[in-house]
Design an enzyme around this catalytic site. Structure first.
Site, short mmCIF file in Angstrom:
data_model
loop_
_atom_site.label_atom_id
_atom_site.label_comp_id
_atom_site.label_asym_id
_atom_site.label_seq_id
_atom_site.Cartn_x
_atom_site.Cartn_y
_atom_site.Cartn_z
N GLN A 116 0.84 -1.20 0.00
CA GLN A 116 0.00 0.00 0.00
C GLN A 116 0.88 1.25 0.00
OE1 GLN A 116 -1.88 0.52 3.74
NE2 GLN A 116 -3.48 1.85 3.01
N SER A 119 0.84 6.44 2.89
CA SER A 119 1.46 7.42 3.79
C SER A 119 2.73 8.01 3.19
CB SER A 119 1.83 6.75 5.11
OG SER A 119 0.70 6.32 5.78
N GLU A 234 -8.96 -1.50 6.14
CA GLU A 234 -7.75 -1.64 6.94
C GLU A 234 -8.09 -1.65 8.42
OE1 GLU A 234 -4.91 1.63 6.86
OE2 GLU A 234 -3.31 0.24 7.42
N GLU A 367 -5.53 9.09 18.15
CA GLU A 367 -6.12 10.43 18.18
C GLU A 367 -7.08 10.62 17.00
OE1 GLU A 367 -2.91 9.73 18.58
OE2 GLU A 367 -2.49 10.43 20.61
#
Lengths: 397, 355
Positions: A116, A119, A234, A367
C-alpha cells in the site's frame, strides 16, 4: 442467468465435488489454489468468475474450515494481508472488468503480493495532504514522490498508490488512485528500521515511474473516495480479528500468572483482573462487530475496535514487564530482520511492549480514531478546518 | 523541611555538564553504541571523570569532590536527559554509597573514575527485597547472580554473600553479557566459583544503603529523562503540520502535554526531596526513596510513551531517539523495584496495611 446465491448445503456439495476432482495431497499447491478460485470457492461472497459465487460472506468461515479439514493448502493470507484485506475489496468496488480479471486471481492465490503506497513523511494522519505527484502524459502517468510505512514493499508485485494529480484544487479533490507495478523502473524500496530493531516496513522512492492509464482505479480526481474504501477495510483488518477468550495478549499474561506464583503481588493481581475484564469486553465487542459485518459493509465501529486493541496491548504488555521485574529487563534480539508478519507471542516481553507502541500509530493513530468516533458516530462538530477550501499547493506544510 | 530548590553550585554544575554532554553524548552516538560490543562508553566515562563527576559525593580526603548527593542528583538528571551509556548510577551512586558506608579503601579509585565497581544484585532488586543467594566460605564466594546492571563494565564486583559484602575482582567471576531491553545500561549474568573476595562490611546495612541511594537518585535520572521527552515533544508538535495546522494546536494533545508538564513539576519536587534526604541522612529517607520510585518511574514512562505517540510514525523508527528514552524509562521503572513494589513498601512504612 439469475439463480439464487448458493446456501451452506450447496457450498458443501460443491466443496465435496471440488475435493474429489482435486485431491489436496496430490495436486500442486498453486494449481490447487487456482482451481479453487476458478470454482468460486476462494472468497464465496465475490461474484462468479472472480473467485466467488455471490454467496453470503458469513459462509466463508465454513468454506475455509472445510478446506482446512481436507488438508488443503492455504493461500497464506498472513503473507498478503494488504492484498486480501485492502486491495481486493477496493479493486472489486472500483476496478474495471479487465482489472478485476487481471488482478484478483493471482492476488488471492498469493502468486502476487500487494503493498500500500499511501502514507508519506508529510502526510500521515492527514493522508489527504499527500504530495506524490502523478502527471498525465497521453496514455500513461509519470509518478514522483516518497511513500513510507509500506509493509511488504520488498516482496510486492503490485502497490495500491494514491497520488496528487491536481495541486490546484483543494486537497481531497486532486488525488487519483492507481495500481503501481513495483518492478517498474524508478521504484526504489529501502527497509525502514523500527524501534524493535527489525524492519517490517519500507520507504518507497518513486522517481519518474510510468504507470499506464489502464492501471488507474476509479476516475481521475476520485482517489480520496477510493482510498476511503481501502482504509475502512484496513481498520477492520487491524482491529476486528476473531479470537478465543484469552486469545490475545491477555492470554500471555494470564498464562504467566498461572505458571509463576512467585511473581504474584496484590497490586499486579488487581491490574491483571482489570485488564482481563477490559480485554474480554473488547473481544466480545470485536465478535459482535464481525457478526454485524457479515451482514453488511464496514462502518466506523471498526475504529473503536482498533482503539481498544491498541490500548489493551500497550497496558497488558507493560504489566507483563512489571510482573517479571529483573527478568523483564532481558531482551531476546535487536538484530535488523525483515519479518513478514507480527507475532506477539513468540518474542520476548520487551518486544511485545515495544511493538505494541505501534498499534496506536499504524493504520490511523488513536487520536484520529477518536476524532472519527466523535465526529462520524456521535455527530459532534468537527475541528475548525483551515485546509478544506484551500488549493493543495497553498497549504502550510 | 528539606531544601527542594537548586543552589548556585548546582546550576553551574548543570550548565557545565550539559555543554560537555552535548559534545560527548549525541544521540546518534548513543544509538550506535547500543549495537557495539563495548558495554558502555569509555570515552564519555573519562570525560565525566575529568569533570569530577564520579567522586562528587566522596569526601576530599578520599580523593573525592567533597560535595553531596544533591549535586550528584543533578548529574543523574543530566545523564538521564541524554540516556548516557555510563555506569554512573551503578558505580558512582550505588557502589560508592556502599563504600562510603564502609569507608572502604576502594573509594579513591572509584572517586577518580580510575576503577569501576558495581553491586552484584539483580537490577530489579528493591531496597527492602531479598538478596541473591551467594555462599561464602573462607573468603571464597560461590553462586550465581543474574541481571546485574553494568556487570561487564565493572572492574570490581561488590557481592552480598551471607551476612557480609565482599569485593571481588571482576576477573574472578564468569561474566556473560545479556541482551537487554535497555542497551544503554546493559545487564550481565555473574557466576562465582570459589572466587576470592575481600570483606568490605559485615551485615546487610551497607547493601541496603547502596540500594536506597540508588532508588533515591534514580528518580533524578527519571526526572531528567521525562523533562527531555517533554521538551522534544513540545518542540515537535509545534512544527509538525497536519490538516494545515500544527498538531500542537489540537486540544487533545495540548491537554495531555499540560498534564505531563504538571507531572514533571511534581517529579522534580519528589526527586529533590529524595536527593536531599539522602544527602542529609534525613529520617524520611526510606519513605522519600520509595515515594520517588513509585512516582517518578511512572512519570518517566508516561513521558517517553507520549514522546513516541506524539511523534507519530517517526517516533516508532530506529533512526529517532525516542526509543532510547522509552527503553530506558521502562527499564528504570523495573530497576530497584517496580512502582507497585514501592507502593507496598510505603504501605508498610506508613502503617497503611492492605485490606
Amino acid at each position: 442467468m439469475s439463480t439464487a446465491p448458493p446456501g451452506a448445503d450447496e457450498l458443501e456439495r460443491r466443496i465435496a465435488a471440488f475435493l474429489a476432482a482435486h485431491d489436496p495431497a496430490r495436486t500442486e499447491r498453486t494449481a490447487f489454489l487456482r482451481a479453487r478460485f476458478d470454482a468460486g470457492l476462494a472468497w464465496v461472497h465475490f461474484p462468479e468468475g472472480l473467485g466467488g459465487l455471490g454467496a453470503p460472506v458469513a459462509l466463508q468461515h465454513g468454506v475455509d474450515e472445510a478446506f482446512r479439514r481436507a488438508g488443503a493448502p492455504t493461500n497464506r493470507p498472513e503473507a498478503n494481508a494488504i492484498g486480501l484485506g485492502m486491495a481486493a475489496p477496493t479493486i472489486l468496488a472500483f476496478g474495471t472488468e479487465e482489472q478485476k480479471r487481471r488482478f484478483l486471481r493471482p492476488l488471492w492465490t498469493g502468486e502476487e503480493i500487494w503493498c500500500q503506497l499511501f502514507s508519506e513523511p508529510g502526510a500521515g494522519s492527514d493522508l489527504a495532504a499527500l504530495g506524490t505527484r502523478a502527471v498525465r502524459d497521453g496514455d500513461s502517468w509519470t509518478v514522483d514522490g516518497q511513500k513510507v510505512w509500506t509493509s511488504m514493499a520488498h516482496e510486492a508485485r503490485w502497490g495500491i498508490l494514491v497520488a496528487r494529480t491536481d495541486p490546484d484544487v483543494p486537497k481531497h479533490r486532486g488525488m487519483t488512485y492507481f495500481v503501481c507495478d513495483m518492478r517498474a523502473p524508478g521504484v526504489e524500496v529501502r527497509p525502514l528500521r523500527q524501534l524493535t530493531g527489525e524492519a517490517e516496513f519500507n520507504e518507497v522512492f518513486l522517481t519518474g515511474v510510468v504507470v499506464p492509464d489502464e492501471h488507474r482505479l476509479g476516475e481521475v480526481g476520485e482517489g480520496w473516495r477510493v482510498a476511503t474504501t481501502t482504509l475502512m477495510n484496513e481498520r477492520v483488518a487491524i482491529g476486528g480479528r476473531a479470537a478465543p477468550r484469552e486469545g490475545g495478549m491477555i492470554g500471555v499474561v494470564a498464562g504467566l500468572w498461572r505458571d509463576r506464583p512467585e511473581l504474584r503481588t496484590p497490586d499486579t493481581h488487581d491490574e491483571l483482573l482489570r485488564l482481563w475484564v477490559d480485554a474480554e469486553a473488547a473481544r466480545l465487542t470485536g465478535e459482535r462487530l464481525r457478526q454485524a459485518l457479515a451482514a453488511g459493509s464496514p462502518g466506523p465501529e471498526g475504529s473503536a475496535a482498533k482503539l481498544s486493541f491498541a490500548r489493551l496491548n500497550q497496558e497488558i504488555s507493560g504489566l507483563e514487564l512489571e510482573l517479571l521485574g529483573s527478568e523483564g529487563l532481558r531482551h531476546d534480539d535487536w538484530t535488523m530482520r525483515r519479518p513478514t508478519e507480527v507475532d506477539f507471542t513468540r518474542r520476548s516481553p520487551g518486544y511485545r511492549y515495544l511493538r505494541a507502541k505501534g498499534n496506536s500509530i499504524e493504520g490511523g493513530t488513536s487520536e484520529i480514531l477518536r476524532n472519527i468516533i466523535a465526529e462520524r458516530v456521535l455527530g459532534l462538530p468537527g475541528e475548525i478546518r483551515v485546509d478544506k477550501d484551500v488549493p493543495w499547493k497553498d497549504l502550510p506544510k | 523541611m528539606t531544601d527542594l530548590l537548586y543552589g548556585e553550585i548546582e546550576d553551574d554544575l548543570r550548565a557545565g555538564l550539559r555543554g560537555m554532554l552535548a559534545d560527548h553524548c549525541g544521540w546518534q552516538d548513543v544509538l550506535a553504541g547500543t549495537e557495539a560490543d563495548e558495554p558502555s562508553d569509555a570515552a564519555l566515562w573519562s570525560a565525566l571523570a575529568g569533570f569530577g563527576a564520579p567522586g562528587l559525593a566522596v569526601p576530599e580526603d578520599r580523593d573525592g569532590g567533597g560535595a553531596t548527593w544533591r549535586e550528584t542528583a543533578v548529574v543523574m538528571e543530566e545523564l538521564g536527559r541524554v540516556v548516557a551509556p555510563v555506569p554512573f548510577l551503578t558505580c558512582s551512586v550505588m557502589a560508592t554509597a556502599a563504600l562510603l558506608a564502609a569507608d572502604d579503601e576502594l573509594l579513591p579509585a572509584l572517586a577518580s573514575g580510575e576503577r569501576t565497581a558495581v553491586l552484584a544484585v539483580p537490577f530489579g532488586t528493591a531496597p527492602d527485597a531479598p538478596l541473591p543467594d551467594v555462599r561464602a566460605s573462607g573468603g571464597r564466594l560461590t553462586g550465581e547472580v543474574r541481571d546485574v546492571a553494568d556487570a561487564l563494565a565493572a572492574d570490581v564486583l561488590l557481592v552480598p554473600a551471607q551476612d557480609a559484602l565482599y569485593a571481588v575482582e571482576a576477573g574472578h567471576a564468569a561474566r556473560a553479557p545479556v541482551t537487554s531491553l535497555d542497551m544503554t545500561r546493559r545487564l550481565g549474568d555473574l557466576a562465582f566459583t570459589a572466587a576470592p573476595g575481600r570483606v568490605v562490611a559485615t551485615g546487610e546495612a551497607t547493601v541496603r544503603a547502596a540500594l536506597t541511594a540508588g532508588a533515591a537518585l534514580l528518580a533524578s535520572e527519571q526526572l531528567g529523562l521525562a523533562e527531555r521527552c517533554l521538551e522534544t515533544t513540545v518542540a515537535y508538535v509545534k512544527e509538525r503540520y497536519q490538516f494545515g495546522r500544527p498538531v500542537g494546536s489540537y486540544q487533545a494533545l495540548k491537554h495531555r502535554l499540560a498534564d505531563l508538564w504538571t507531572s514533571v513539576t511534581q517529579a522534580r519536587a519528589v526527586a529533590r526531596h529524595a536527593a536531599a534526604c539522602l544527602a542529609d541522612g534525613d529520617a524520611d529517607l526510606p519513605v522519600a526513596a520509595a515515594l520517588a520510585q513509585a512516582h517518578c518511574s511512572q512519570v518517566a514512562v508516561r513521558a517517553a510513551e507520549e514522546c513516541v505517540q506524539m511523534h507519530g510514525g517517526i517516533g516508532f523508527t530506529w533512526e529517532h531517539p525516542a526509543h532510547l528514552y522509552l527503553k530506558r524509562a521502562k527499564a528504570d521503572a523495573l530497576a530497584l523495584g517496580t512502582p507497585g513494589r514501592h507502593r507496598a513498601t510505603l504501605a508498610r512504612l506508613l502503617d497503611l496495611p492492605p485490606a
